[in-house]
Structures are given as C-alpha cells and as structure tokens.
Write an enzyme that holds these catalytic residues in place. Structure first.
Site, PDB file in Angstrom:
ATOM      1  N   LYS A  53     101.625 -19.535  77.737  1.00 11.93           N
ATOM      2  CA  LYS A  53     102.020 -18.431  78.827  1.00 11.93           C
ATOM      3  C   LYS A  53     102.674 -19.220  79.814  1.00 11.93           C
ATOM      4  CE  LYS A  53      97.777 -15.181  77.332  1.00 11.93           C
ATOM      5  NZ  LYS A  53      96.830 -14.771  78.589  1.00 11.93           N
ATOM      6  N   GLN A  97      91.678 -16.011  81.816  1.00 16.63           N
ATOM      7  CA  GLN A  97      91.996 -15.770  80.400  1.00 16.63           C
ATOM      8  C   GLN A  97      90.468 -15.813  79.760  1.00 16.63           C
ATOM      9  OE1 GLN A  97      94.169 -16.258  79.190  1.00 16.63           O
ATOM     10  NE2 GLN A  97      92.908 -16.121  76.711  1.00 16.63           N
ATOM     11  N   ASP A 120      97.152  -8.498  83.618  1.00 14.93           N
ATOM     12  CA  ASP A 120      96.539  -8.305  81.879  1.00 14.93           C
ATOM     13  C   ASP A 120      95.885  -5.851  81.674  1.00 14.93           C
ATOM     14  OD1 ASP A 120      96.334 -10.095  79.972  1.00 14.93           O
ATOM     15  OD2 ASP A 120      94.766 -11.273  81.613  1.00 14.93           O
TER      16      ASP A 120
END
Ligand code: GUN
Length: 294
Positions: A53, A97, A120
């Site tokens: 990412k 994460q 997200d």
C-alpha cells in the site's frame, strides 16, 4: 480472446490515471493526497500488504505515513493514535491494518476512525450508506471487483450472482453492491456460506460467481454453469516445495478445471489482489478532494 481478467494490467492503467490526476491537482496548487497506515505487530502477511500500500502511494505521487506499533500496545494507546490521525488536517485518509492482536477490540477501533477518513470503508456509517445506495467509501476488495466488471464491460443487470462466503470485508458487502441499483449491480444475488444446503446446486445456477471463502481450489467445474464469469477472491498459501519460500498462492477456484467452461475468470495471483490496492488509492483521492457529501 483471453478469458483471463488481467487485474495486474488494469490496476497499472488505473494507477496511471490516478498519478495524472495528482499531477493536475498539484499544478492547480491543491493539496497532495496523504494516506496513513497503522500496522500493529509484525504479522508477515500484514507487513506485505501494508508495504504494498505504501509503495503504491509513492508510485502515484501520494504522501504516505506508516505508523508501526508494538504488539503490546494497549487499547487506549491505539485509540490515541487514531485520535491524532482523525485530528491531523494533513492526513486525508487512514487505515488500521487488520487483524489486530487479540487483546484489542477491533470493532471499537473501527468505530473510533473518523468516517470521513475511513478509506477502508469499514465504519458502520460507510457500510450503512452503502447499503442504502448513498455515496460512501466502498471497501477496497468489493470496489476493485466492481471496477473490473465495469472496465471489462461484463453485464450484471438481471444476471444471477452467487457469492460464496459472508465475511464483513468481502462477501457481505459484495452481495449488497451486486444487488443495488447501479451501473454494475441490478443482479439477483444469492449469498452462500458454511450452512448453505446443496451449495453445488446454488453455485451452478450462477451467471457470475464471486468466491471468497479462503479454501484453495474449492470451486470445481461440476459447480460451474457453461459461460459463467468467475471472480476469485481467494489468496491461499499452498505448499510448493519447488518455490524457495516453500509455498505459492492459490485462489478459491480450481482455474485449470473450470477454464473450458467460463467466459471470464480472474487468476490468482494477478486478478483481484492488485485491484484492491488501487481501490484504496481511489478512496484516498476521493478523501483528498472531499468528494463524498456526508
Ligand atoms: N486485512 C485484510 N484486508 C484488509 C483491508 O482491506 N484493510 C485493512 N485495514 N486490513 C485488512
């Protein structure tokens, strides 16, 4: 014509489009999009995903910040990290994460993220807006799948879509998105899971199969209708002594077995995976532009 949907090539094309847009924003004196990622502990898969990412941000000209924390971080300390990111005007969007260590309440963490920075798309406000057909940050993997179906001009309206797996990150949002009134959508959706009776018969009715169960080679040709489109979301490690690392990646679908029957299929690797990161970049770009009217 190849039946393989080339997620890697499509992701590269979309990254170029994003990079172009960043350059235009900068030449207009606008802010450079800035994504932050919080990584707790050192789970090897999470390290790989977050590294990817951050590298992708650099590639398209975004700013990125990686915040690493020890596995021993307390819930309160992690909440403070999130509060700082929520309040930092230079950060357009950020992710924490997953998975988190067992002593951390994942739901509380998701709730603490400012939904306007939740690139997200995991916050209940974003999921609720998605379910109501309102504009929102879409979760990265489902968003990537929608973009693949769109760019390959795969018709979804009126089709029967069978989703295998009901996870919060993929199966459940995918089932909502495929049934909503939208360009990629308008499908009749069946969401199947571990308690589904006669799964084979259900999957065999599908014009579009979205496999997200995490079992390697689960979908075989006896479960597939002639001409079906298959989106394989699985990223499973299977033993492979011919590889230096001792494993290779395999999807939830036995590609060799089903290839003759399908009209399109996404390979693993090189299918859905690269599109997921692109979706996160797209969400971050949307955040920087303040595009969503909450
Ligand atoms: N872990 C596995 N997939 C994801 C994702 O899309 N976002 C975050 N934050 N964690 C993940």
């Amino acid at each position: 014509m190849s039946k393989l949907i080339d997620g890697k090539a499509l992701a590269a094309t979309i990254k170029e489009e994003i990079a172009q847009e960043v350059q235009e924003m900068q030449s207009q004196g606008l802010k450079t999009p800035h994504l932050a990622a919080v990584l707790v502990g050192n789970n090897p898969a999470s390290e790989a995903y977050v590294g990817n990412k951050v590298r992708s941000c650099e590639k398209v000209g975004f700013k990125s910040t990686l915040i690493r924390k020890e596995n021993s971080i307390t819930q309160g300390e992690l909440m403070d990290v999130i509060k700082d990111l929520n309040e930092n005007p230079d950060i357009d969007g950020f992710i924490v994460q997953l998975p988190l260590p067992e002593h951390i309440d994942e739901h509380a963490v998701t709730l603490a993220i400012d939904y306007k920075k939740d690139v997200d798309g995991f916050h209940p406000i974003n999921i609720g807006r998605m379910a109501q057909g309102l504009d929102s940050y879409l979760p990265a993997t489902p968003f990537g799948i929608l973009q693949m179906l769109d760019r390959y001009n795969i018709e979804t309206s009126g089709k029967h879509c069978v989703v295998i797996g009901r996870s919060n990150i993929v199966g459940t949002p995918m089932s909502i998105l495929m049934s909503r009134k939208a360009k990629v959508g308008n499908a009749t959706v069946t969401l199947t899971h571990s308690r589904t009776r006669d799964l084979e018969a259900e999957v065999k009715r599908a014009d579009i199969i979205i496999a997200a169960i995490g079992i390697p080679f689960f979908v075989t040709s006896n479960m597939v209708k002639e001409g079906a489109v298959i989106i394989d979301v699985g990223i499973n490690r299977v033993e492979d002594s011919s590889r230096k690392r001792g494993y290779r990646l395999a999807g939830d679908v036995n590609l060799d077995d089903v290839l003759d029957k399908v009209s399109y299929i996404t390979p693993v690797p090189g299918g859905v995976g690269p599109m997921t990161v692109v979706s996160l970049l797209k969400n971050t770009l949307r955040a920087a532009k303040g595009e969503i009217e909450f």
